[in-house]
Design an enzyme around this catalytic site. Structure first.
Site, PDB file in Angstrom:
ATOM      1  N   ASP A   1       0.826  -1.214   0.000  1.00 43.33           N
ATOM      2  CA  ASP A   1       0.000   0.000   0.000  1.00 43.33           C
ATOM      3  C   ASP A   1       0.862   1.267   0.000  1.00 43.33           C
ATOM      4  O   ASP A   1       1.957   1.279   0.554  1.00 43.33           O
ATOM      5  CB  ASP A   1      -0.888  -0.029   1.248  1.00 43.33           C
ATOM      6  CG  ASP A   1      -2.017   0.983   1.158  1.00 43.33           C
ATOM      7  OD1 ASP A   1      -2.298   1.481   0.056  1.00 43.33           O
ATOM      8  OD2 ASP A   1      -2.604   1.290   2.210  1.00 43.33           O
TER       9      ASP A   1
ATOM     10  N   ASN B   1     -10.394  -3.183  -6.823  1.00 42.71           N
ATOM     11  CA  ASN B   1      -9.522  -2.246  -7.553  1.00 42.71           C
ATOM     12  C   ASN B   1      -9.995  -1.955  -8.977  1.00 42.71           C
ATOM     13  O   ASN B   1      -9.546  -0.980  -9.591  1.00 42.71           O
ATOM     14  CB  ASN B   1      -8.069  -2.732  -7.574  1.00 42.71           C
ATOM     15  CG  ASN B   1      -7.354  -2.570  -6.249  1.00 42.71           C
ATOM     16  OD1 ASN B   1      -6.416  -3.308  -5.931  1.00 42.71           O
ATOM     17  ND2 ASN B   1      -7.777  -1.605  -5.445  1.00 42.71           N
TER      18      ASN B   1
HETATM   19  C1  FPP Z   1      -2.249   0.011  -3.243  1.00 38.71           C
HETATM   20  O1  FPP Z   1      -1.689   1.314  -3.149  1.00 38.71           O
HETATM   21  C2  FPP Z   1      -1.562  -0.695  -4.320  1.00 38.71           C
HETATM   22  C3  FPP Z   1      -2.177  -1.271  -5.380  1.00 38.71           C
HETATM   23  C4  FPP Z   1      -3.644  -1.240  -5.571  1.00 38.71           C
HETATM   24  C5  FPP Z   1      -1.390  -1.928  -6.442  1.00 38.71           C
HETATM   25  C6  FPP Z   1      -0.221  -2.742  -5.958  1.00 38.71           C
HETATM   26  C7  FPP Z   1       0.549  -3.156  -7.133  1.00 38.71           C
HETATM   27  C8  FPP Z   1       1.886  -3.076  -7.239  1.00 38.71           C
HETATM   28  C9  FPP Z   1       2.808  -2.685  -6.169  1.00 38.71           C
HETATM   29  C10 FPP Z   1       2.520  -3.517  -8.533  1.00 38.71           C
HETATM   30  C11 FPP Z   1       2.846  -4.968  -8.356  1.00 38.71           C
HETATM   31  C12 FPP Z   1       3.386  -5.492  -9.560  1.00 38.71           C
HETATM   32  C13 FPP Z   1       3.568  -6.806  -9.752  1.00 38.71           C
HETATM   33  C14 FPP Z   1       4.318  -7.170 -10.943  1.00 38.71           C
HETATM   34  C15 FPP Z   1       3.040  -7.855  -8.867  1.00 38.71           C
HETATM   35  P1  FPP Z   1      -2.587   2.585  -3.501  1.00 38.71           P
HETATM   36  O2  FPP Z   1      -2.449   2.869  -4.941  1.00 38.71           O
HETATM   37  O3  FPP Z   1      -3.980   2.343  -3.032  1.00 38.71           O
HETATM   38  O4  FPP Z   1      -1.877   3.680  -2.658  1.00 38.71           O
HETATM   39  P2  FPP Z   1      -2.571   4.912  -1.922  1.00 38.71           P
HETATM   40  O5  FPP Z   1      -3.359   4.338  -0.782  1.00 38.71           O
HETATM   41  O6  FPP Z   1      -1.397   5.706  -1.467  1.00 38.71           O
HETATM   42  O7  FPP Z   1      -3.416   5.632  -2.929  1.00 38.71           O
END
Ligand code: FPP
Length: 248
Positions: free
Chosen positions: A28, A76
């Site tokens: 996250d 998501n």
């Molecule tokens: C949550 O942070 C993260 C996600 C919804 C995506 C996670 C995916 C990756 C780290 C890429 C992984 C790649 C592979 C190849 C497995 P957020 O975007 O909700 O963060 P925020 O809460 O700060 O908005």
């Protein structure tokens, strides 16, 4: 536990502690990392994917047996189209790279979640990676994609209901083990430790059944900034916990 054999003033390292068998990570904070830099959210995911590569490799190197990362939840899909597209591209890039470059690797790749929602190209990359890596003997890396703990339980209940309807399952034989055996993590131990960077205190529908007795470590660092040192800190924090599993 070995942890406490060290004197108070000596620094504890991960070689002094008992490591968890299974770690879960809620990756996250990508969006906030990008926002802080005036970048689009997709740039945060790109940086997060690099961190994922580094941390997965590190977990394998230190001898973790199972690592589950939360890469994309059933919720998501509600994000803006360009952000979802960027994430799908990152998954594709990683899975192509894994097929091309990880031939001699020991890591076993598995996917948790409903894969019917993915493009045929991504789906075949997922299948190819699973087939290519299934006979390896190293860490099992579960990538949770289109995964939700509730959806996983609904699917398990539907399967068991079908087995009851067809006469192959007696309702009285349904027990906790049988439910575990109908989940995407079938055959794997429950997570011992779940790490959530970015400071949020939520489970966010991650491994709901499997995390019944998991130790949560919430950390203030955003996922793209997460380092092997942060992982070590979480492991040391975990080793200090007194896990009682409901006993005394
Ligand atoms: C949550 O942070 C993260 C996600 C919804 C995506 C996670 C995916 C990756 C780290 C890429 C992984 C790649 C592979 C190849 C497995 P957020 O975007 O909700 O963060 P925020 O809460 O700060 O908005």
């Amino acid at each position: 536990m070995a942890l406490f054999k060290k004197k108070q003033n000596q620094e504890i390292t991960i070689s002094d502690i008992q490591l968890p068998e299974h770690i879960g990570i809620i990756m996250d904070g990508n969006g906030r990392w990008a926002k802080k830099r005036g970048l689009p959210r997709s740039a945060g995911h790109t940086a997060g994917a690099q961190t994922f590569r580094k941390i997965a490799r590190y977990c394998s190197d230190i001898g973790i047996k199972h690592l589950t990362v939360y890469a994309f939840s059933t919720e998501n899909w509600r994000r803006p189209g360009d952000e979802v597209d960027a994430l799908m591209r990152l998954f594709k890039d990683y899975l192509q790279e894994a097929i091309r470059d990880f031939k001699d690797d020991s890591i076993v790749l598995r996917f948790l979640g409903d894969r019917t929602a993915f493009s045929p190209e991504l789906l075949s990359l997922m299948n190819e990676n699973e087939e290519e890596s299934c006979n390896r003997d190293g860490m099992i890396l579960n990538i949770a994609m289109n995964y939700g703990g509730r959806a996983e339980l609904v699917t398990a209940m539907q399967q068991m209901a079908q087995e009851v309807a067809s006469g192959s399952l007696n309702p009285e034989d349904i027990d906790e083990q049988m439910i575990s055996d109908h989940l995407y993590t079938k055959g794997q131990p429950d997570p011992d430790l779940i790490i959530r960077p970015s400071g949020e205190n939520r489970t966010s529908n991650f491994l709901l059944w499997q995390s019944a007795y998991a130790e949560y470590v919430i950390m203030d660092v955003l996922w793209p900034d997460f380092t092997p040192n942060d992982l070590d800190s979480a492991l040391i924090e975990y080793a200090k916990r007194n896990r009682r599993f409901g006993g005394v």
